[in-house]
Design an enzyme around this catalytic site. Structure first.
Site, PDB file in Angstrom:
ATOM      1  N   THR A 115       1.454  -2.030   5.877  1.00 28.37           N
ATOM      2  CA  THR A 115       1.629  -2.422   4.478  1.00 28.37           C
ATOM      3  C   THR A 115       2.180  -3.835   4.416  1.00 28.37           C
ATOM      4  OG1 THR A 115       2.762  -1.917   2.398  1.00 28.37           O
ATOM      5  CG2 THR A 115       3.924  -1.332   4.427  1.00 28.37           C
ATOM      6  N   GLY A 116       1.693  -4.608   3.471  1.00 28.25           N
ATOM      7  CA  GLY A 116       2.122  -5.997   3.336  1.00 28.25           C
ATOM      8  C   GLY A 116       0.942  -6.886   3.000  1.00 28.25           C
ATOM      9  N   GLY A 173      -9.309  -5.856   1.684  1.00 28.73           N
ATOM     10  CA  GLY A 173      -8.095  -6.050   2.450  1.00 28.73           C
ATOM     11  C   GLY A 173      -8.122  -5.316   3.769  1.00 28.73           C
ATOM     12  N   ASP A 174      -6.939  -5.136   4.353  1.00 32.76           N
ATOM     13  CA  ASP A 174      -6.851  -4.507   5.671  1.00 32.76           C
ATOM     14  C   ASP A 174      -6.906  -2.985   5.599  1.00 32.76           C
ATOM     15  OD1 ASP A 174      -4.259  -4.589   4.403  1.00 32.76           O
ATOM     16  OD2 ASP A 174      -3.404  -3.891   6.284  1.00 32.76           O
ATOM     17  N   THR A 178       0.853  -1.179   0.000  1.00 33.94           N
ATOM     18  CA  THR A 178       0.000   0.000   0.000  1.00 33.94           C
ATOM     19  C   THR A 178       0.892   1.234   0.000  1.00 33.94           C
ATOM     20  OG1 THR A 178       0.009   0.182   2.405  1.00 33.94           O
ATOM     21  CG2 THR A 178      -1.670  -1.224   1.440  1.00 33.94           C
ATOM     22  N   GLY A 195      -2.221  -8.022   3.720  1.00 32.59           N
ATOM     23  CA  GLY A 195      -3.279  -7.510   4.579  1.00 32.59           C
ATOM     24  C   GLY A 195      -4.143  -8.551   5.241  1.00 32.59           C
ATOM     25  N   ARG A 215     -12.607  -8.657  -3.241  1.00 26.39           N
ATOM     26  CA  ARG A 215     -11.810  -8.874  -2.028  1.00 26.39           C
ATOM     27  C   ARG A 215     -11.610  -7.559  -1.285  1.00 26.39           C
ATOM     28  NH1 ARG A 215      -6.199  -7.199  -0.375  1.00 26.39           N
ATOM     29  NH2 ARG A 215      -5.545  -8.740   1.178  1.00 26.39           N
TER      30      ARG A 215
END
Length: 395
Positions: free
Chosen positions: A307-308, A265-266, A235, A310, A263
């Site tokens: 970030t990564g 994500g976080d 992100t 999620g 989908r």
């Protein structure tokens, strides 16, 4: 790979003085960049883009502006730059479409909007397909509680509300870039050529006001660019502290390459990919007096942007977990962020976080090969780094 301790003296605020204490920390994604597969020109280009984002947010803070606006300004620069997985550089889902996400959260209502209820601290949006700068949409919705009373919205209804508030909408072809399209096709095992260029309904909307990557490089004649991160899951994000002690966290992403349609994500899930909060410090009379003598506020606060991968951040409620460790376990910002990143790594979650507290301390731990990251303080010097073992330095 063990998580990075990121011990760097520049992550601590300067000596207490009468000067205003403000700081901005940013990230441009984490996970898949490898030094051995990069060139000095590539690395310099990414760091120049990070410096540009830091300077944009710094100008807001320097003039006494809100943390919220500084964070949005920094994120907007990265959304406009095709190097990063957000906005114009967003990755594609499995169907070859861009579905973007964004979020904004503040530790307390911004001074420019004193009537904002203290319980209303953020707004997030998912499944965005037409909003040019998703971070602008998150801010607009947060500042319009009558039109958007909920903390999270999605899709066309959210974008229609944003449009009514003056948030710029574009044809979906605006988000298309050849590098991300090739990654999408390659990830599905499909031929990359011939490249199928999109046909926008509004041709003039496709490349207006975006960052020309060549302008960030010493090679001004180079028209093509190659991303340093392959098949990204990351992100972009910014966390800012303003002179009034307000902390704001803003995050924006295209999600995971070839994610399933729909989908989430976080990034838009409060407490997982982002968080901002303040609370009254515990302690008796002696501790409160000592804090006051040292110039410390009776409140502590923290802002986080992750970030990564999620999915793991959602399972661990990673961002708010940092705040809880600080508040209830008495951990420092460094300790809390490091422990959360270590826990993510143990379960297979790759990535990093950026965080800052109300005292101006900054933490940027990661458990992977690299994270585009940077910090800027009142001296106005942007400090950036990319890889796991790098310290923050001026470009």
């Amino acid at each position: 790979m063990p998580a990075s301790k990121n011990a760097n003296p520049t992550l601590k605020p300067g000596k207490k003085s009468a000067e205003p204490n403000y700081v901005l920390v940013i990230h441009g994604g984490a996970g898949t960049m490898i030094r051995e597969g990069s060139t000095p020109e590539q690395r310099a280009t990414y760091r120049a883009a990070l410096s540009r984002a830091l300077k944009a947010g710094y100008e807001v803070l320097k003039s006494g502006g809100e943390a919220m606006d500084a964070a949005v300004e920094a994120v907007s620069v990265m959304e406009d730059c095709p190097l990063f997985n957000s906005g114009h550089g967003a990755v594609f889902n499995v169907a070859g479409k861009n579905e973007l996400e964004t979020s904004l959260m503040v530790s307390k209502p911004p001074a420019s909007h004193p009537a904002m209820p203290s319980s209303r601290r953020g707004s997030s949006v998912t499944l965005i397909t037409h909003t040019r700068n998703p971070s602008h949409l998150a801010r607009a919705l947060y500042l319009a509680p009558q039109l958007a009373p909920h903390p999270m919205l999605s899709g066309a209804a959210a974008e229609a509300t944003g449009d009514s508030l003056g948030v710029r909408q574009v044809d979906p072809s605006y988000f298309w870039t050849e590098a991300r399209w090739r990654e999408h096709r390659r990830g599905l095992g499909l031929p990359e050529d011939p490249v199928e260029y999109p046909r926008p309904e509004i041709p003039d909307d496709t490349n207006s006001e975006t960052t020309d990557v060549a302008s960030l490089s010493d090679n001004k004649d180079k028209e093509t660019w190659e991303p340093l991160d392959l098949m990204p899951t990351g992100t972009v994000g910014a966390v800012a502290l303003d002179i009034r002690g307000c902390i704001a966290a803003v995050t924006s992403t295209g999600g995971r390459t070839n994610k399933l349609v729909g989908r989430v994500g976080d990034t838009p899930v409060m407490g997982c990919g982002f968080w901002a909060e303040e609370w009254e410090r515990d302690g008796g009379l002696v501790k409160r007096t000592w804090d006051r003598l040292r110039g410390r506020s009776k409140y502590q606060g923290v802002g986080v942007s992750g970030t990564g991968d999620g999915d793991y951040y959602i399972r661990r409620a990673a961002a708010s977990n940092i705040a809880r460790r600080m508040q209830y376990l008495g951990e420092s910002l460094d300790e809390a962020t490091q422990n959360v990143i270590d826990d993510l790594f143990k379960e297979g979650g790759i990535g990093g976080v950026i965080a800052l507290d109300r005292d101006g301390n900054v933490a940027l731990p990661l458990n992977c090969s690299g994270m585009y990251r940077g910090v800027i303080r009142p001296d106005g010097v942007p400090l950036t780094a990319i890889f796991f073992d790098e310290q923050l330095t001026e470009l």
